[in-house]
Write an enzyme that holds these catalytic residues in place. Structure first.
Site, mmCIF file in Angstrom:
data_model
loop_
_atom_site.group_PDB
_atom_site.id
_atom_site.type_symbol
_atom_site.label_atom_id
_atom_site.label_comp_id
_atom_site.label_asym_id
_atom_site.label_seq_id
_atom_site.Cartn_x
_atom_site.Cartn_y
_atom_site.Cartn_z
ATOM 1 N N LYS A 24 -94.878 -71.283 24.651
ATOM 2 C CA LYS A 24 -94.788 -71.384 26.120
ATOM 3 C C LYS A 24 -96.084 -70.943 26.802
ATOM 4 O O LYS A 24 -96.573 -71.616 27.713
ATOM 5 C CB LYS A 24 -93.620 -70.519 26.647
ATOM 6 C CG LYS A 24 -92.266 -70.944 26.097
ATOM 7 C CD LYS A 24 -91.158 -70.045 26.572
ATOM 8 C CE LYS A 24 -91.235 -68.624 26.040
ATOM 9 N NZ LYS A 24 -91.081 -68.542 24.563
ATOM 10 N N THR A 25 -96.620 -69.825 26.354
ATOM 11 C CA THR A 25 -97.820 -69.305 27.008
ATOM 12 C C THR A 25 -99.040 -70.149 26.646
ATOM 13 O O THR A 25 -99.879 -70.448 27.502
ATOM 14 C CB THR A 25 -98.023 -67.821 26.622
ATOM 15 O OG1 THR A 25 -96.842 -67.107 26.991
ATOM 16 C CG2 THR A 25 -99.222 -67.225 27.330
ATOM 17 N N HIS A 84 -88.455 -62.445 26.161
ATOM 18 C CA HIS A 84 -87.149 -63.069 26.372
ATOM 19 C C HIS A 84 -86.389 -62.371 27.506
ATOM 20 O O HIS A 84 -85.828 -63.030 28.386
ATOM 21 C CB HIS A 84 -86.363 -62.993 25.056
ATOM 22 C CG HIS A 84 -84.960 -63.484 25.164
ATOM 23 N ND1 HIS A 84 -84.649 -64.770 25.547
ATOM 24 C CD2 HIS A 84 -83.781 -62.854 24.944
ATOM 25 C CE1 HIS A 84 -83.328 -64.913 25.543
ATOM 26 N NE2 HIS A 84 -82.780 -63.764 25.192
HETATM 27 P P1 GDP Z 1 -94.476 -68.048 23.405
HETATM 28 O O1 GDP Z 1 -93.876 -66.786 22.846
HETATM 29 O O2 GDP Z 1 -93.454 -69.142 23.476
HETATM 30 O O3 GDP Z 1 -95.207 -67.849 24.687
HETATM 31 O O4 GDP Z 1 -95.540 -68.568 22.291
HETATM 32 P P2 GDP Z 1 -97.137 -68.445 22.304
HETATM 33 O O5 GDP Z 1 -97.742 -69.384 23.267
HETATM 34 O O6 GDP Z 1 -97.516 -67.011 22.405
HETATM 35 O O7 GDP Z 1 -97.444 -68.999 20.852
HETATM 36 C C1 GDP Z 1 -96.969 -68.354 19.677
HETATM 37 C C2 GDP Z 1 -97.911 -68.645 18.512
HETATM 38 O O8 GDP Z 1 -97.868 -70.046 18.196
HETATM 39 C C3 GDP Z 1 -99.354 -68.301 18.790
HETATM 40 O O9 GDP Z 1 -99.924 -67.759 17.639
HETATM 41 C C4 GDP Z 1 -99.982 -69.652 19.111
HETATM 42 O O10 GDP Z 1 -101.333 -69.719 18.812
HETATM 43 C C5 GDP Z 1 -99.176 -70.575 18.215
HETATM 44 N N1 GDP Z 1 -99.113 -71.941 18.750
HETATM 45 C C6 GDP Z 1 -98.768 -72.303 20.022
HETATM 46 N N2 GDP Z 1 -98.813 -73.640 20.144
HETATM 47 C C7 GDP Z 1 -99.183 -74.140 18.968
HETATM 48 C C8 GDP Z 1 -99.426 -75.477 18.463
HETATM 49 O O11 GDP Z 1 -99.286 -76.469 19.158
HETATM 50 N N3 GDP Z 1 -99.801 -75.564 17.159
HETATM 51 C C9 GDP Z 1 -99.967 -74.488 16.360
HETATM 52 N N4 GDP Z 1 -100.349 -74.705 15.107
HETATM 53 N N5 GDP Z 1 -99.758 -73.241 16.795
HETATM 54 C C10 GDP Z 1 -99.381 -73.057 18.068
HETATM 55 MG MG MG Z 2 -95.374 -66.163 25.858
#
Ligand code: GDP
Ligand code: MG
Length: 394
Positions: A24-25, A84
């Site tokens: 998401k971020t 969350h």
């Molecule tokens: P959130 O908790 O949903 O906000 O997730 P984050 O944006 O913090 O992403 C979680 C992890 O997944 C991080 O280490 C990101 O670098 C990785 N990540 C996010 N998007 C992608 C993607 O499209 N491909 C890959 N390989 N990793 C991703």
């Molecule tokens: Mg996040």
């Protein structure tokens, strides 16, 4: 010569929801990255978003990032929360009411418990339009991505969204954030934004629903009668219309004999207008704080409602102990407060601080409340819970 005025872009509130670590971020940052490249936004880095400042809203602490950007069509305010619990609190407190949301689901995992929990809450708080971004497409094969899409469409339909019509975009937020221009990179973000522009309608003033005015104040005009003031929430009203004053156990019919906007009589007023309305045969003491004036026979009062309730933690100034069914306190909503009893739905008998649940509310008096209305519950003037009405029961 004077420059022609820039047309003001329509505005919409959106946000990212979905399971932790699904991206998401990263996606929020990637959107600003791609739009900056296209000259439409200022880049906001992942770290700037993830170190979201604490915000105190309705007495609770929420970590929430507000990011803004524009597409060719619209201006957006986008919210992303680090944890969350922050997403839950943001939705239940009505802090940033979203016109639409991007459901982020990782192709590597598919839907997970928090995906479902966010969808359920989105439905309950009235987020009507969702767009799905299947993220991490760089890590999954085609069959896997397609399977996740099928499952997501089914899940959306199960929760009462239009699973068939919902746009589903496949891509990689990380590739896009790193400037990649292959199809899963920046182009997938442009596709996502086009889908949001298209599928999430611009919020409009609701002129077609029956007239509804939450009353802010009331006073007497000597020789004329009682005037109520407020901002019309829905519908239109003309001089001579039959209306009803609802709340605190009363439903009183009355005719509007004068409609004023900016202290001038007007033939008709509509949603968004701040009005003063002269009411026939109404005595000032009959108008109480928290009443609404509605089109005659368009609404009724009730004292039983379903709600989503979040119980504040001790650290947020709330209780240290759980609440159990039959808990009685004061509810504060809009401009009124009343005694309320909180009951847990069958199967659960207590709610712990920091947790949230569906609850049934019984108000001491019948009020006119609509789903989506936020409220708080206080003990000795301290906020202990925040919530949102999801359904009228009786
Ligand atoms: P959130 O908790 O949903 O906000 O997730 P984050 O944006 O913090 O992403 C979680 C992890 O997944 C991080 O280490 C990101 O670098 C990785 N990540 C996010 N998007 C992608 C993607 O499209 N491909 C890959 N390989 N990793 C991703
Ligand atoms: Mg996040």
């Amino acid at each position: 010569a004077a420059q022609p005025a820039q047309p003001v872009k329509a505005h919409a509130n959106i946000g990212t929801i979905g399971h932790v670590d699904h991206g998401k971020t990263t996606l929020t940052a990637a959107i600003t990255k791609v739009l900056q490249k296209d000259g439409l936004a200022k880049f906001v880095s992942y770290d700037a978003i993830d170190r979201a400042p604490e915000e105190k809203a309705r007495g609770i602490t929420i970590n929430i990032a507000h990011v803004e950007y524009s597409t060719e069509k619209r201006h957006y305010a986008h919210t992303d929360c680090p944890g969350h619990a922050d997403f839950i609190k943001n939705m239940i407190s009505g802090t940033s009411q979203m016109d639409g949301a991007i459901v982020v689901v990782a192709a590597t995992d598919g839907q997970m418990p928090q995906t479902r929990e966010h969808l359920l809450l989105a439905k309950q708080v009235g987020v009507k339009h969702l767009v799905v971004f299947i993220n991490k497409a760089d890590l999954a094969d085609k069959e896997m991505i397609e399977l996740v899409e099928i499952e997501m469409r089914e899940l959306l339909s199960d929760f009462g969204f239009d699973g068939l019509a919902t746009p589903v975009i496949h891509g990689s937020a990380l590739l896009a954030l790193n400037g990649d221009e292959s199809s899963f990179g920046a182009p997938s973000i442009r596709k996502l934004l086009a889908a949001i522009d298209e599928y999430v309608p611009t919020p409009q003033r609701d002129l077609s629903s029956p007239f509804w005015l939450p009353i802010d104040s009331a006073f007497t005009v000597p020789g004329r009668g009682t005037v109520v003031t407020g901002t019309i929430k829905k519908g239109t009203l003309k001089k001579g219309d039959e209306t009803e004053l609802l709340g605190h156990g009363s439903a009183i019919k009355t005719v509007v004999t004068d409609v004023q906007v900016f202290r001038k009589s007007v033939p008709v007023a509509q949603a968004g207008d701040n009005v003063g309305l002269l009411l026939r045969s109404i005595k000032l003491p009959q108008v109480q704080r928290g009443m609404v004036l509605v089109a005659a026979n368009s609404a009724t009062i009730g004292n039983r409602y379903r709600a989503q309730l979040y119980l504040l933690t001790r650290g947020e100034g709330g209780r240290s102990r759980p609440i159990i069914s039959g808990y009685i306190q004061q509810i504060f909503s809009a401009t009124w407060n009343l005694a309320v009893r909180v009951d847990m739905p069958s199967g659960k008998d207590m709610l712990m601080p920091g947790d949230h649940s569906d609850v049934n509310l019984t108000l001491l008096k019948r009020m006119a409340i609509e789903p989506g209305q936020p409220f708080t519950i206080r003990e000795n003037n301290y906020n202990v819970a925040t919530g949102i009405i999801t359904e009228r029961l009786s």
